[in-house]
Design a protein around this motif. Sequence first.
Motif, mmCIF file in Angstrom:
data_model
loop_
_atom_site.group_PDB
_atom_site.id
_atom_site.type_symbol
_atom_site.label_atom_id
_atom_site.label_comp_id
_atom_site.label_asym_id
_atom_site.label_seq_id
_atom_site.Cartn_x
_atom_site.Cartn_y
_atom_site.Cartn_z
ATOM 1 N N VAL A 203 0.723 -1.389 -0.105
ATOM 2 C CA VAL A 203 0.018 -0.074 0.064
ATOM 3 C C VAL A 203 1.025 1.351 0.088
ATOM 4 C CG1 VAL A 203 -1.870 1.271 1.342
ATOM 5 C CG2 VAL A 203 -1.784 -1.474 1.432
ATOM 6 N N VAL A 204 0.649 2.169 -0.807
ATOM 7 C CA VAL A 204 1.512 3.413 -1.082
ATOM 8 C C VAL A 204 0.564 4.619 -0.836
ATOM 9 C CG1 VAL A 204 3.373 4.617 -2.125
ATOM 10 C CG2 VAL A 204 2.973 2.178 -2.760
ATOM 11 N N GLY A 205 0.870 5.533 0.020
ATOM 12 C CA GLY A 205 0.260 6.830 0.123
ATOM 13 C C GLY A 205 1.069 7.808 0.441
ATOM 14 N N SER A 206 0.558 8.892 -0.036
ATOM 15 C CA SER A 206 1.337 10.237 0.096
ATOM 16 C C SER A 206 0.333 11.433 0.505
ATOM 17 C CB SER A 206 1.887 10.760 -1.306
ATOM 18 O OG SER A 206 2.611 11.909 -1.128
ATOM 19 N N ALA A 207 0.800 12.307 1.116
ATOM 20 C CA ALA A 207 0.098 13.653 1.237
ATOM 21 C C ALA A 207 0.188 14.319 -0.071
ATOM 22 C CB ALA A 207 0.642 14.426 2.276
ATOM 23 N N VAL A 208 -0.814 15.380 -0.423
ATOM 24 C CA VAL A 208 -0.748 16.071 -1.497
ATOM 25 C C VAL A 208 -0.704 17.462 -1.494
ATOM 26 C CG1 VAL A 208 -2.215 16.462 -3.544
ATOM 27 C CG2 VAL A 208 -2.525 14.421 -2.235
ATOM 28 N N TYR A 209 0.519 18.164 -2.125
ATOM 29 C CA TYR A 209 0.867 19.530 -2.040
ATOM 30 C C TYR A 209 0.681 19.891 -3.527
ATOM 31 C CZ TYR A 209 1.610 18.989 2.799
ATOM 32 O OH TYR A 209 1.558 18.526 4.183
ATOM 33 N N MET A 210 -0.132 21.060 -3.765
ATOM 34 C CA MET A 210 -0.227 21.752 -4.940
ATOM 35 C C MET A 210 -0.426 20.680 -6.122
ATOM 36 S SD MET A 210 0.502 24.542 -3.210
ATOM 37 C CE MET A 210 0.515 25.831 -4.401
ATOM 38 N N TRP B 89 1.623 14.377 -5.401
ATOM 39 C CA TRP B 89 2.096 13.673 -4.448
ATOM 40 C C TRP B 89 3.355 14.282 -3.861
ATOM 41 C CZ3 TRP B 89 2.286 7.510 -4.335
ATOM 42 C CH2 TRP B 89 0.934 7.045 -4.298
ATOM 43 N N MET B 90 4.047 13.756 -2.762
ATOM 44 C CA MET B 90 5.022 14.291 -2.561
ATOM 45 C C MET B 90 6.362 13.544 -3.448
ATOM 46 S SD MET B 90 4.718 14.287 1.607
ATOM 47 C CE MET B 90 6.719 14.799 2.030
ATOM 48 N N LYS B 91 7.374 14.310 -3.836
ATOM 49 C CA LYS B 91 8.248 13.818 -4.514
ATOM 50 C C LYS B 91 8.930 12.400 -4.101
ATOM 51 C CE LYS B 91 12.149 16.343 -4.442
ATOM 52 N NZ LYS B 91 13.371 15.724 -4.156
#
Length: 172
Positions: free
Chosen positions: A50-57, A60-62
């Motif tokens: 499972v892969v998750g990231s916060a979202v900015y602009m 996904w985060m780099k």
Amino acid sequence: MNVIVVYASKYGSTKEIAEFIAEKLREHGMQTEARSVDAAPDPGDYDAVVVGSAVYMGHWMKEAAEFVRRDRTVLAGRPVWLFSSGPLELESKTSPDDPELEPKEISEFRELIHPRDHHVFFGALDPERLGLQHRLIRKLPAGRALLPEGDFRNWDDVETWAGGIAQALGTP
Ligand SMILES: Cc1cc2nc3c(=O)[nH]c(=O)nc-3n(C[C@H](O)[C@H](O)[C@H](O)COP(=O)(O)O)c2cc1C
């Protein structure tokens, strides 16, 4: 069944979602750990990811995007679920299913690794924790309206999603 939940989180709210998913999968009888993408986990050591990231602009985060791109061959050969944590409860857009809220990378990842699902969860914003750059963005006209303070995470939604993963992986 050995499952890893990999996450990228700047201020910790996505980390907590990842840890909650891992906890729920353990309750379903799976051996599961949540690890930061910064710890460079090897997805080849696990049966499912499972892969998750916060979202900015809108992105996904780099580090998370690089993890998917770098390990795409291994990921394409395993069941993978993706999640994004971002949207804050806006009056005009209250459904995380709104296609406009999908981060830019997700269509690329669908091609690259064929994930079983991608799900958007509401996020959280604590102005006290923001770094300087993000504080400045929030001070722009409409910044506060677009980035409201609060914890909008919907734990029932997260639990339901984790249950779906457990079901798909065929555990009791
Ligand atoms: C400057 C800034 C920009 C953001 N941009 C987006 C965005 O484009 N889309 C989105 O869904 N959420 C956006 N968010 C909301 C964050 O994704 C949300 O606060 C998330 O829960 C943060 O996760 P973290 O605590 O793991 O870093 C933004 C937040 C900030 C502070």
